[in-house]
Design a protein around this motif. Structure first.
Motif, PDB file in Angstrom:
ATOM      1  N   THR A 140      42.388  49.683   5.493  1.00 48.72           N
ATOM      2  CA  THR A 140      43.240  50.530   4.667  1.00 48.72           C
ATOM      3  C   THR A 140      44.362  49.720   4.015  1.00 48.72           C
ATOM      4  OG1 THR A 140      44.713  51.209   6.486  1.00 48.72           O
ATOM      5  CG2 THR A 140      42.737  52.543   6.103  1.00 48.72           C
ATOM      6  N   VAL A 141      44.888  48.739   4.735  1.00 51.24           N
ATOM      7  CA  VAL A 141      45.907  47.857   4.143  1.00 51.24           C
ATOM      8  C   VAL A 141      45.287  47.027   3.025  1.00 51.24           C
ATOM      9  CG1 VAL A 141      47.551  45.983   4.585  1.00 51.24           C
ATOM     10  CG2 VAL A 141      47.230  47.785   6.293  1.00 51.24           C
ATOM     11  N   CYS A 142      44.039  46.594   3.233  1.00 51.08           N
ATOM     12  CA  CYS A 142      43.330  45.832   2.206  1.00 51.08           C
ATOM     13  C   CYS A 142      43.153  46.661   0.937  1.00 51.08           C
ATOM     14  CB  CYS A 142      41.971  45.386   2.759  1.00 51.08           C
ATOM     15  SG  CYS A 142      41.052  44.286   1.666  1.00 51.08           S
ATOM     16  N   ARG A 143      42.812  47.935   1.103  1.00 50.20           N
ATOM     17  CA  ARG A 143      42.664  48.817  -0.069  1.00 50.20           C
ATOM     18  C   ARG A 143      43.993  48.969  -0.806  1.00 50.20           C
ATOM     19  NH1 ARG A 143      37.517  49.123  -1.810  1.00 50.20           N
ATOM     20  NH2 ARG A 143      36.140  50.255  -0.380  1.00 50.20           N
ATOM     21  N   ARG A 144      45.073  49.063  -0.045  1.00 51.46           N
ATOM     22  CA  ARG A 144      46.397  49.175  -0.676  1.00 51.46           C
ATOM     23  C   ARG A 144      46.735  47.892  -1.432  1.00 51.46           C
ATOM     24  NH1 ARG A 144      51.072  48.454   2.327  1.00 51.46           N
ATOM     25  NH2 ARG A 144      50.059  49.300   4.183  1.00 51.46           N
ATOM     26  N   ALA A 145      46.428  46.738  -0.828  1.00 52.49           N
ATOM     27  CA  ALA A 145      46.660  45.469  -1.511  1.00 52.49           C
ATOM     28  C   ALA A 145      45.825  45.395  -2.795  1.00 52.49           C
ATOM     29  CB  ALA A 145      46.310  44.303  -0.586  1.00 52.49           C
ATOM     30  N   GLU A 146      44.598  45.901  -2.729  1.00 54.42           N
ATOM     31  CA  GLU A 146      43.753  45.907  -3.918  1.00 54.42           C
ATOM     32  C   GLU A 146      44.359  46.776  -5.020  1.00 54.42           C
ATOM     33  OE1 GLU A 146      39.139  46.765  -5.336  1.00 54.42           O
ATOM     34  OE2 GLU A 146      39.791  47.414  -3.340  1.00 54.42           O
ATOM     35  N   ARG A 147      44.884  47.954  -4.646  1.00 54.15           N
ATOM     36  CA  ARG A 147      45.506  48.819  -5.653  1.00 54.15           C
ATOM     37  C   ARG A 147      46.704  48.131  -6.300  1.00 54.15           C
ATOM     38  NH1 ARG A 147      44.373  52.659  -1.561  1.00 54.15           N
ATOM     39  NH2 ARG A 147      46.554  52.726  -0.860  1.00 54.15           N
ATOM     40  N   SER A 148      47.479  47.415  -5.500  1.00 57.12           N
ATOM     41  CA  SER A 148      48.620  46.682  -6.056  1.00 57.12           C
ATOM     42  C   SER A 148      48.162  45.582  -7.000  1.00 57.12           C
ATOM     43  CB  SER A 148      49.469  46.073  -4.930  1.00 57.12           C
ATOM     44  OG  SER A 148      50.197  47.063  -4.265  1.00 57.12           O
ATOM     45  N   MET A 149      47.071  44.917  -6.642  1.00 55.70           N
ATOM     46  CA  MET A 149      46.559  43.856  -7.501  1.00 55.70           C
ATOM     47  C   MET A 149      45.993  44.415  -8.800  1.00 55.70           C
ATOM     48  SD  MET A 149      44.922  41.242  -4.678  1.00 55.70           S
ATOM     49  CE  MET A 149      44.032  40.311  -5.925  1.00 55.70           C
ATOM     50  N   VAL A 150      45.385  45.602  -8.736  1.00 57.68           N
ATOM     51  CA  VAL A 150      44.884  46.239  -9.960  1.00 57.68           C
ATOM     52  C   VAL A 150      46.045  46.560 -10.894  1.00 57.68           C
ATOM     53  CG1 VAL A 150      43.816  48.354 -10.863  1.00 57.68           C
ATOM     54  CG2 VAL A 150      42.763  47.137  -8.943  1.00 57.68           C
TER      55      VAL A 150
END
Length: 198
Positions: A140-150
């Protein structure tokens, strides 16, 4: 390498970028790479992305305190090193640090860990063993990091390898959660639709 980034950061602090304070030689400070190296403030898209990748790496460190098969441990240690590469790329806009080979390795590991798992026919809950639960939390933290990178990519293009890596990593962590349950003698924790809707 990380040492080079640290030397650059120390030089930039001494030169006093906006939002920083000048330090005398020998001073020690805990500082944010984005602020140091690019003049970003704490609420910038860079700072959010860097912080979330760092949080993800710390979560993997907790996961690695658990018992797990050697192949899974080795995979997560590789990921921790990759995430430092990714953090370096986020700290240095325009510099592509992540490589396609790192993405390909994740994809191969995901395929290998998934090979012995039963096909999913139901949604699963994040739970089971402690190790599996920590893998899901890291996902879930990885998904949040991905959203920030997007969001960051919309303003400042990031390398394709960096964007693909963080996306594939969340897939690997989902598979790892299932595989860790299996390794711990537990099955998937299945969602029971409408269980409490009476």
């Amino acid at each position: 390498g990380a040492g080079d980034l640290g030397r650059i950061a120390r030089q930039e602090v001494v030169h006093g970028l906006p939002g920083t304070r000048e330090l005398r030689e020998g001073d020690v400070a805990s500082v944010d790479c984005g602020v140091l190296m690019n003049g970003f403030y704490g609420d910038s898209a860079y700072t959010f992305a860097i912080g979330e990748v760092d949080e993800l790496n710390s979560g993997l460190g907790v996961l690695l305190c658990e018992d797990m098969p050697d192949a899974m441990r080795a995979a997560m240690l590789d990921v921790q090193n990759d995430l430092f590469d990714l953090g370096g790329e986020l700290c240095l806009p325009g510099m592509a640090v992540m490589k396609d080979a790192q993405v390909a390795r994740l994809e191969a590991q995901a395929e290998a860990f998934n090979a012995d798992l039963p096909m999913l026919k139901e949604f699963i809950l994040p739970g089971g063993t402690r190790a599996a639960s920590l893998a899901h939390l890291s996902r879930t933290v990885c998904r949040r990091a991905e959203r920030s990178m997007v969001r960051l990519h919309a303003a400042e293009p990031l390398s394709e390898a960096a964007r693909r890596y963080i996306n594939r990593l969340s897939d690997l962590l989902f598979i790892l959660g299932r595989a860790l349950n299996r390794a711990g003698g537990r099955g998937d924790v299945l969602w029971q639709k409408g269980k409490n809707a009476i």
